[in-house]
Enzyme design. Structure first.
Site, PDB file in Angstrom:
ATOM      1  CE1 TYR A 112      81.057 -27.179  27.957  1.00  0.00           C
ATOM      2  CE2 TYR A 112      80.868 -29.521  28.367  1.00  0.00           C
ATOM      3  CZ  TYR A 112      81.600 -28.361  28.416  1.00  0.00           C
ATOM      4  OH  TYR A 112      82.885 -28.408  28.912  1.00  0.00           O
ATOM      5  CG  HIS A 157      82.426 -24.321  33.156  1.00  0.00           C
ATOM      6  ND1 HIS A 157      81.381 -24.742  32.366  1.00  0.00           N
ATOM      7  CD2 HIS A 157      83.554 -24.590  32.449  1.00  0.00           C
ATOM      8  CE1 HIS A 157      81.856 -25.242  31.233  1.00  0.00           C
ATOM      9  NE2 HIS A 157      83.167 -25.160  31.254  1.00  0.00           N
TER      10      HIS A 157
HETATM   11  P1  NAD Z   1      89.461 -32.679  22.557  1.00  0.00           P
HETATM   12  O1  NAD Z   1      90.903 -32.437  22.767  1.00  0.00           O
HETATM   13  O2  NAD Z   1      88.817 -33.869  23.167  1.00  0.00           O
HETATM   14  O3  NAD Z   1      89.285 -32.663  20.993  1.00  0.00           O
HETATM   15  C1  NAD Z   1      88.088 -32.998  20.367  1.00  0.00           C
HETATM   16  C2  NAD Z   1      88.336 -32.970  18.862  1.00  0.00           C
HETATM   17  O4  NAD Z   1      89.428 -33.829  18.552  1.00  0.00           O
HETATM   18  C3  NAD Z   1      87.151 -33.541  18.112  1.00  0.00           C
HETATM   19  O5  NAD Z   1      86.209 -32.546  17.812  1.00  0.00           O
HETATM   20  C4  NAD Z   1      87.802 -34.123  16.873  1.00  0.00           C
HETATM   21  O6  NAD Z   1      87.951 -33.092  15.926  1.00  0.00           O
HETATM   22  C5  NAD Z   1      89.158 -34.536  17.370  1.00  0.00           C
HETATM   23  N1  NAD Z   1      89.233 -35.991  17.625  1.00  0.00           N
HETATM   24  C6  NAD Z   1      88.622 -36.721  18.601  1.00  0.00           C
HETATM   25  N2  NAD Z   1      88.971 -38.008  18.528  1.00  0.00           N
HETATM   26  C7  NAD Z   1      89.824 -38.115  17.482  1.00  0.00           C
HETATM   27  C8  NAD Z   1      90.518 -39.201  16.903  1.00  0.00           C
HETATM   28  N3  NAD Z   1      90.427 -40.433  17.396  1.00  0.00           N
HETATM   29  N4  NAD Z   1      91.299 -38.931  15.842  1.00  0.00           N
HETATM   30  C9  NAD Z   1      91.425 -37.688  15.339  1.00  0.00           C
HETATM   31  N5  NAD Z   1      90.798 -36.624  15.841  1.00  0.00           N
HETATM   32  C10 NAD Z   1      89.997 -36.839  16.906  1.00  0.00           C
HETATM   33  O7  NAD Z   1      88.709 -31.328  22.971  1.00  0.00           O
HETATM   34  P2  NAD Z   1      87.448 -30.965  23.838  1.00  0.00           P
HETATM   35  O8  NAD Z   1      86.220 -31.620  23.364  1.00  0.00           O
HETATM   36  O9  NAD Z   1      87.413 -29.498  23.923  1.00  0.00           O
HETATM   37  O10 NAD Z   1      87.823 -31.524  25.298  1.00  0.00           O
HETATM   38  C11 NAD Z   1      87.295 -32.723  25.813  1.00  0.00           C
HETATM   39  C12 NAD Z   1      86.216 -32.445  26.832  1.00  0.00           C
HETATM   40  O11 NAD Z   1      86.726 -31.620  27.869  1.00  0.00           O
HETATM   41  C13 NAD Z   1      85.033 -31.628  26.292  1.00  0.00           C
HETATM   42  O12 NAD Z   1      84.174 -32.348  25.455  1.00  0.00           O
HETATM   43  C14 NAD Z   1      84.432 -31.161  27.573  1.00  0.00           C
HETATM   44  O13 NAD Z   1      83.704 -32.205  28.189  1.00  0.00           O
HETATM   45  C15 NAD Z   1      85.670 -30.818  28.385  1.00  0.00           C
HETATM   46  N6  NAD Z   1      86.041 -29.383  28.272  1.00  0.00           N
HETATM   47  C16 NAD Z   1      86.010 -28.631  29.404  1.00  0.00           C
HETATM   48  C17 NAD Z   1      86.331 -27.295  29.363  1.00  0.00           C
HETATM   49  C18 NAD Z   1      86.303 -26.497  30.623  1.00  0.00           C
HETATM   50  O14 NAD Z   1      86.414 -25.267  30.558  1.00  0.00           O
HETATM   51  N7  NAD Z   1      86.176 -27.111  31.765  1.00  0.00           N
HETATM   52  C19 NAD Z   1      86.682 -26.689  28.158  1.00  0.00           C
HETATM   53  C20 NAD Z   1      86.721 -27.466  27.009  1.00  0.00           C
HETATM   54  C21 NAD Z   1      86.420 -28.815  27.095  1.00  0.00           C
END
Ligand code: NAD
Length: 275
Positions: A50, A108
């Site tokens: 990230y 990861h």
């Molecule tokens: P998420 O499902 O948390 O979605 C984030 C998106 O949802 C935001 O950008 C925004 O557009 C929307 N959102 C957030 N709060 C909202 C609200 N209250 N109302 C309306 N829309 C809203 O997706 P993410 O960020 O990909 O996943 C969460 C975390 O998981 C990441 O930040 C990361 O730390 C982790 N992650 C890990 C991997 C992995 O391969 N291990 C991959 C992706 C994400």
């Protein structure tokens, strides 16, 4: 603080609700994480890839919050997998974070084409023994990858962090994890804003019934399923909204209607292909 703590298999306790920083621009990370800590989050999920570990570290340092009260996860990037490269990559993460330990360190992706996750895992075991990671786990592992780790090393990951949301529930994998004392962390809990989940009539109806937002209903469903989550947002008001999950409960009808939305919709990478 109303956020429940979940106990991992080695006794480490993790806040069930945290804050994720995937796609938070490095220059913005310090502000975003400072806001998150200010509004009450105590669990931050980042990763080497990230490229925002420094910003996360600065926000932690300036927060004045005791280290013991924080839970910090970071992850080993695929290119750093291997017997000789894992430890230097871990130490570089600690440096960027400005920490002397992380609470959870994850591989990861299995990156099966590299065939290096077992070697990396043996290094993670040593890191855990040294106290520089309170717990170790994996991410995006499928059952064959978990089986192989356990067979070859006898050490069970504390968590498996996988894409999981109402449209992609992965029941077989979740049951395998539960049966082996591996806690499930759901990434993309809101489906990353890449689907119509928040407009789905089942979600919208439950939101209206409770006077909550669709996002709050979906996040509440995760908590009731026992998932560990860390939704991401760069907006302070949404960070507050996503934390406000403890003043309502879904009815069993609402919960099962959401659970019935599963459609095997994978939105992120394929764990067999990401290398
Ligand atoms: P998420 O499902 O948390 O979605 C984030 C998106 O949802 C935001 O950008 C925004 O557009 C929307 N959102 C957030 N709060 C909202 C609200 N209250 N109302 C309306 N829309 C809203 O997706 P993410 O960020 O990909 O996943 C969460 C975390 O998981 C990441 O930040 C990361 O730390 C982790 N992650 C890990 C991997 C992995 O391969 N291990 C991959 C992706 C994400």
């Amino acid at each position: 603080n109303t956020i429940p703590l979940c106990e991992l298999s080695n006794g480490t306790r993790i806040p069930q609700l945290g804050f994720g920083v995937f796609l938070v621009d490095p220059p913005e990370a310090e502000r975003v994480v400072s806001d998150a800590l200010e509004v009450g989050y105590r669990h931050i999920d980042t990763a080497t890839i990230y490229k925002n570990e420094e910003g996360v570290g600065r926000a932690i340092a300036s927060s004045g919050i005791a280290r013991d009260d924080l839970f910090v996860t970071t992850k080993l990037w695929n290119a750093d997998q291997g017997a000789d490269t894992t430890l230097p990559a871990f130490e570089a993460s600690l440096d960027r974070l400005g920490l002397d330990y992380v609470d959870l360190y994850l591989i990861h992706w299995p990156a099966p084409a590299r065939d290096a996750y077992v070697d990396s895992w043996r290094v993670l075991e040593r890191i855990e023994k040294s106290g520089r990671a309170k717990a170790i786990g994996v991410s995006n592992f499928l059952i064959p990858h978990l089986d192989r780790l356990i067979d070859e090393t006898g050490v069970i990951p504390a968590v498996n962090q996988i894409e999981l949301h109402p449209y992609h529930q992965r029941r077989e994998l979740v049951e395998f994890c539960q049966g082996n004392d591996i806690r499930v962390e759901a990434w993309g809990p809101l489906s990353q804003g890449k689907s119509d989940l928040l407009e789905n009539p089942v979600i919208v109806a439950a939101a209206a019934a409770h006077g909550k937002s669709s996002a709050q209903v979906v996040l509440r469903w995760h908590l009731e399923q026992g998932n560990i989550i860390f939704p991401k947002t760069t907006r302070r008001e949404r960070a507050i909204e996503n934390l406000d999950l403890f003043t309502f409960e879904l009815s069993s009808e609402e919960r099962s209607a959401i659970t019935a939305l599963d459609r095997e919709l994978r939105l992120g990478g394929d764990p067999l292909e990401v290398n």
